[in-house]
Design a protein around this motif. Structure first.
Motif, PDB file in Angstrom:
ATOM      1  N   ASN A  44      78.124  79.710  97.171  1.00 20.93           N
ATOM      2  CA  ASN A  44      77.118  80.715  96.810  1.00 20.93           C
ATOM      3  C   ASN A  44      77.836  81.917  96.228  1.00 20.93           C
ATOM      4  O   ASN A  44      78.861  82.352  96.753  1.00 20.93           O
ATOM      5  CB  ASN A  44      76.310  81.132  98.039  1.00 20.93           C
ATOM      6  CG  ASN A  44      75.390  82.305  97.749  1.00 20.93           C
ATOM      7  OD1 ASN A  44      75.721  83.456  98.019  1.00 20.93           O
ATOM      8  ND2 ASN A  44      74.234  82.013  97.176  1.00 20.93           N
ATOM      9  N   THR A  45      77.311  82.448  95.132  1.00 21.86           N
ATOM     10  CA  THR A  45      77.890  83.621  94.495  1.00 21.86           C
ATOM     11  C   THR A  45      76.800  84.648  94.233  1.00 21.86           C
ATOM     12  O   THR A  45      75.609  84.317  94.191  1.00 21.86           O
ATOM     13  CB  THR A  45      78.559  83.265  93.152  1.00 21.86           C
ATOM     14  OG1 THR A  45      77.551  82.860  92.219  1.00 21.86           O
ATOM     15  CG2 THR A  45      79.565  82.141  93.318  1.00 21.86           C
ATOM     16  N   ARG A  46      77.212  85.898  94.040  1.00 27.86           N
ATOM     17  CA  ARG A  46      76.239  86.959  93.773  1.00 27.86           C
ATOM     18  C   ARG A  46      75.449  86.694  92.501  1.00 27.86           C
ATOM     19  O   ARG A  46      74.267  86.961  92.405  1.00 27.86           O
ATOM     20  CB  ARG A  46      76.948  88.310  93.661  1.00 27.86           C
ATOM     21  CG  ARG A  46      77.193  88.986  94.983  1.00 27.86           C
ATOM     22  CD  ARG A  46      77.870  90.327  94.801  1.00 27.86           C
ATOM     23  NE  ARG A  46      79.266  90.186  94.413  1.00 27.86           N
ATOM     24  CZ  ARG A  46      80.073  91.209  94.163  1.00 27.86           C
ATOM     25  NH1 ARG A  46      79.626  92.447  94.249  1.00 27.86           N
ATOM     26  NH2 ARG A  46      81.342  91.010  93.835  1.00 27.86           N
ATOM     27  N   ALA A  61      83.030  89.647  98.971  1.00 23.42           N
ATOM     28  CA  ALA A  61      83.333  91.076  99.033  1.00 23.42           C
ATOM     29  C   ALA A  61      82.135  91.823  99.613  1.00 23.42           C
ATOM     30  O   ALA A  61      80.981  91.420  99.424  1.00 23.42           O
ATOM     31  CB  ALA A  61      83.647  91.603  97.636  1.00 23.42           C
ATOM     32  N   LEU A  62      82.408  92.893 100.332  1.00 26.52           N
ATOM     33  CA  LEU A  62      81.345  93.728 100.892  1.00 26.52           C
ATOM     34  C   LEU A  62      80.932  94.779  99.876  1.00 26.52           C
ATOM     35  O   LEU A  62      81.775  95.495  99.335  1.00 26.52           O
ATOM     36  CB  LEU A  62      81.836  94.406 102.176  1.00 26.52           C
ATOM     37  CG  LEU A  62      80.872  95.397 102.840  1.00 26.52           C
ATOM     38  CD1 LEU A  62      79.606  94.692 103.305  1.00 26.52           C
ATOM     39  CD2 LEU A  62      81.561  96.102 104.001  1.00 26.52           C
ATOM     40  N   THR A  63      79.634  94.851  99.607  1.00 30.34           N
ATOM     41  CA  THR A  63      79.080  95.868  98.721  1.00 30.34           C
ATOM     42  C   THR A  63      77.913  96.547  99.442  1.00 30.34           C
ATOM     43  O   THR A  63      77.391  96.015 100.420  1.00 30.34           O
ATOM     44  CB  THR A  63      78.576  95.244  97.405  1.00 30.34           C
ATOM     45  OG1 THR A  63      77.423  94.426  97.704  1.00 30.34           O
ATOM     46  CG2 THR A  63      79.651  94.387  96.739  1.00 30.34           C
ATOM     47  N   PRO A  64      77.477  97.697  98.964  1.00 33.73           N
ATOM     48  CA  PRO A  64      76.302  98.321  99.582  1.00 33.73           C
ATOM     49  C   PRO A  64      75.075  97.408  99.560  1.00 33.73           C
ATOM     50  O   PRO A  64      74.238  97.448 100.469  1.00 33.73           O
ATOM     51  CB  PRO A  64      76.086  99.580  98.734  1.00 33.73           C
ATOM     52  CG  PRO A  64      77.433  99.898  98.177  1.00 33.73           C
ATOM     53  CD  PRO A  64      78.088  98.570  97.925  1.00 33.73           C
ATOM     54  N   GLU A  65      74.991  96.566  98.538  1.00 33.61           N
ATOM     55  CA  GLU A  65      73.815  95.699  98.380  1.00 33.61           C
ATOM     56  C   GLU A  65      73.798  94.533  99.366  1.00 33.61           C
ATOM     57  O   GLU A  65      72.723  94.064  99.759  1.00 33.61           O
ATOM     58  CB  GLU A  65      73.738  95.159  96.950  1.00 33.61           C
ATOM     59  CG  GLU A  65      73.505  96.213  95.876  1.00 33.61           C
ATOM     60  CD  GLU A  65      74.715  97.064  95.582  1.00 33.61           C
ATOM     61  OE1 GLU A  65      74.521  98.239  95.170  1.00 33.61           O
ATOM     62  OE2 GLU A  65      75.858  96.586  95.783  1.00 33.61           O
ATOM     63  N   ASN A  66      74.978  94.030  99.741  1.00 38.82           N
ATOM     64  CA  ASN A  66      74.972  92.845 100.601  1.00 38.82           C
ATOM     65  C   ASN A  66      75.333  93.135 102.060  1.00 38.82           C
ATOM     66  O   ASN A  66      75.493  92.212 102.860  1.00 38.82           O
ATOM     67  CB  ASN A  66      75.872  91.744 100.037  1.00 38.82           C
ATOM     68  CG  ASN A  66      77.355  92.112 100.010  1.00 38.82           C
ATOM     69  OD1 ASN A  66      77.788  93.047 100.673  1.00 38.82           O
ATOM     70  ND2 ASN A  66      78.137  91.366  99.241  1.00 38.82           N
ATOM     71  N   ARG A  67      75.434  94.393 102.418  1.00 39.69           N
ATOM     72  CA  ARG A  67      75.733  94.731 103.812  1.00 39.69           C
ATOM     73  C   ARG A  67      74.630  94.168 104.724  1.00 39.69           C
ATOM     74  O   ARG A  67      73.445  94.370 104.495  1.00 39.69           O
ATOM     75  CB  ARG A  67      75.835  96.249 103.978  1.00 39.69           C
ATOM     76  CG  ARG A  67      76.107  96.688 105.421  1.00 39.69           C
ATOM     77  CD  ARG A  67      76.362  98.165 105.502  1.00 39.69           C
ATOM     78  NE  ARG A  67      77.665  98.521 104.968  1.00 39.69           N
ATOM     79  CZ  ARG A  67      78.812  98.457 105.628  1.00 39.69           C
ATOM     80  NH1 ARG A  67      78.817  98.018 106.896  1.00 39.69           N
ATOM     81  NH2 ARG A  67      79.950  98.813 105.067  1.00 39.69           N
ATOM     82  N   GLY A 122      83.266  92.269 108.318  1.00 37.29           N
ATOM     83  CA  GLY A 122      82.262  92.241 109.367  1.00 37.29           C
ATOM     84  C   GLY A 122      80.938  92.826 108.933  1.00 37.29           C
ATOM     85  O   GLY A 122      79.879  92.429 109.423  1.00 37.29           O
ATOM     86  N   GLY A 123      80.981  93.782 107.987  1.00 35.35           N
ATOM     87  CA  GLY A 123      79.763  94.430 107.544  1.00 35.35           C
ATOM     88  C   GLY A 123      78.793  93.530 106.810  1.00 35.35           C
ATOM     89  O   GLY A 123      77.625  93.899 106.623  1.00 35.35           O
ATOM     90  N   LEU A 124      79.229  92.353 106.404  1.00 38.80           N
ATOM     91  CA  LEU A 124      78.329  91.390 105.758  1.00 38.80           C
ATOM     92  C   LEU A 124      77.352  90.775 106.759  1.00 38.80           C
ATOM     93  O   LEU A 124      76.326  90.214 106.369  1.00 38.80           O
ATOM     94  CB  LEU A 124      79.145  90.271 105.114  1.00 38.80           C
ATOM     95  CG  LEU A 124      80.012  90.665 103.917  1.00 38.80           C
ATOM     96  CD1 LEU A 124      81.088  89.611 103.665  1.00 38.80           C
ATOM     97  CD2 LEU A 124      79.151  90.849 102.674  1.00 38.80           C
ATOM     98  N   VAL A 125      77.678  90.891 108.041  1.00 32.74           N
ATOM     99  CA  VAL A 125      76.952  90.181 109.086  1.00 32.74           C
ATOM    100  C   VAL A 125      76.164  91.154 109.963  1.00 32.74           C
ATOM    101  O   VAL A 125      76.673  92.207 110.352  1.00 32.74           O
ATOM    102  CB  VAL A 125      77.933  89.385 109.973  1.00 32.74           C
ATOM    103  CG1 VAL A 125      77.187  88.589 111.036  1.00 32.74           C
ATOM    104  CG2 VAL A 125      78.801  88.462 109.114  1.00 32.74           C
ATOM    105  N   ASN A 126      74.935  90.779 110.288  1.00 30.33           N
ATOM    106  CA  ASN A 126      74.195  91.455 111.343  1.00 30.33           C
ATOM    107  C   ASN A 126      74.742  90.885 112.649  1.00 30.33           C
ATOM    108  O   ASN A 126      74.354  89.795 113.080  1.00 30.33           O
ATOM    109  CB  ASN A 126      72.698  91.177 111.192  1.00 30.33           C
ATOM    110  CG  ASN A 126      71.866  91.849 112.259  1.00 30.33           C
ATOM    111  OD1 ASN A 126      72.281  91.945 113.414  1.00 30.33           O
ATOM    112  ND2 ASN A 126      70.681  92.295 111.887  1.00 30.33           N
ATOM    113  N   GLN A 127      75.674  91.600 113.260  1.00 28.66           N
ATOM    114  CA  GLN A 127      76.418  91.042 114.383  1.00 28.66           C
ATOM    115  C   GLN A 127      75.553  90.771 115.609  1.00 28.66           C
ATOM    116  O   GLN A 127      75.738  89.741 116.279  1.00 28.66           O
ATOM    117  CB  GLN A 127      77.599  91.958 114.725  1.00 28.66           C
ATOM    118  CG  GLN A 127      78.736  91.244 115.415  1.00 28.66           C
ATOM    119  CD  GLN A 127      80.051  91.970 115.260  1.00 28.66           C
ATOM    120  OE1 GLN A 127      80.669  91.947 114.202  1.00 28.66           O
ATOM    121  NE2 GLN A 127      80.500  92.618 116.311  1.00 28.66           N
TER     122      GLN A 127
END
Length: 351
Positions: A189-191, A223-229, A252-257
């Motif tokens: 999967n890609t942006r 990569a972590l971006t503001p859009e995919n956090r 870690g910020g990509l995931v709702n932990q």
């Protein structure tokens, strides 16, 4: 090496990864090469929390080697007019806008080529540890439960399984090539929803929901971006197979932990392996640490001897290149650098 000469080129080392002797958490990064090139180095003052550097601390340096994720923005570098180069020791540059820095005449570099293979190997290591239930079997052995539980933790193996790689940049594509001989099907999967590299490797690019639903192992390399956090949330985990494993080597910020912890606790997914968290370091009482179906490593799994060797060489090369008023190949946002704003005395590509 320190010098009080204002005519010397001076590099500041961030205190989150180095000490006053030049020793770093990665080992010897080759500071002697700077000294041999006539470049001095100093240790910058410690920065509490995850805040930005003090502009006053940057007043006497031409470049910064940043070991962690200290933010640098246009306002900060504008207040430090001598600074011309921020060199990230690694591939990520969270909290730094390369185009904004470039418009202020400051070069940002990173080390993607040096990180690619060690990070992909980290993903493969965690995937295989999940597939063979390595930690559970380790606990059986050292816990004296050989006779009662020797066969109780059989892995699912990898042959015939599907691995979904979320984020198909240099690390994701390197991991796909490592997986090729193992009899797995790789999807990505890609942006953008497409990838020339995936097409070259014959890998199907799918949407995020499809990747979750089809994969036996999900490996996050985006990569972590503001859009995919926080994009990997309760809905994502609900779409995964109950037998599937979730592996994060990205950010870690990509995931709702909390959603991940809930999914693991409820058996929505079989297990997880994590090298990254939000926040870092995680709290000692993080519920993930108490789960037998989770492998946790301290955002350092790729820090091997070859990682240190190659990243160090890339960083030092970049520092020396910029000190000579040239733009290195690893510069980010270079399209925004302009001869009128570049802080190098000779202009972009100058001598």
């Amino acid at each position: 090496m320190r010098s009080d000469s204002s005519n010397e080129y001076v590099v500041g080392l961030t205190a989150d990864g180095a000490d006053a002797t030049g020793a770093t958490m990665f080992g010897d990064i080759g500071l002697h090469r700077l000294e041999e090139a006539g470049i001095s180095w100093v240790l910058l003052p410690d920065i509490p929390g995850h805040g930005p550097a003090d502009p006053a601390a940057l007043a006497g340096v031409d470049a910064v080697i940043s070991f962690g994720h200290i933010p640098f923005d246009a306002e900060l570098v504008r207040a430090a007019p001598r600074l011309r180069h921020v060199a990230r020791f690694g591939a990520g540059y969270d909290g730094i806008d390369p185009v904004a820095l470039a418009r202020e005449g400051v070069v940002l570099t990173n080390t993607p080529a040096a990180v690619r293979k060690p990070l992909a190997l980290s993903g493969l290591t965690l995937l295989l540890a999940c597939a063979h239930r390595l930690i559970a079997n380790h606990r059986v052995t050292v816990g004296g439960r050989w006779a009662s539980e020797r066969g109780a933790h059989r892995g699912i193996g990898v042959d015939g399984r599907t691995v979904g790689i979320l984020g198909f940049g240099s690390v994701g594509s390197e991991l796909a090539q490592m997986l090729a001989p193992l009899g797995v099907t790789v999807i990505a999967n890609t942006r953008s929803g497409r990838s020339a590299r995936a097409a070259e490797l014959g890998i199907e690019v799918v949407d995020r929901h499809t990747l979750a639903a089809r994969s036996d192992f999900v490996v996050v390399a985006a990569a972590l971006t503001p859009e995919n956090r926080g994009m990997l949330d309760e809905a994502f985990f609900a779409a995964m197979k109950p037998s599937a494993y979730f592996i994060n080597i990205a950010r870690g910020g990509l995931v709702n932990q909390p959603a991940l912890a809930a999914a693991l606790d409820a058996g929505v997914i079989a297990g997880a392996a994590l090298d990254v968290y939000e926040p870092e370091p995680p709290a000692p009482d993080d519920p993930l640490f108490a789960m037998d179906n989770v492998i946790c490593t301290p955002h350092a799994l790729c820090w091997t001897a070859d990682f240190t060797r190659d990243v160090s060489a890339s960083v030092i090369d970049a520092v020396i290149t910029v000190s000579r008023n040239q733009i290195p190949a690893t510069a980010l946002g270079r399209e925004a650098l302009d001869e009128s704003t570049w802080r190098g005395a000779g202009g972009p590509g100058g001598d």
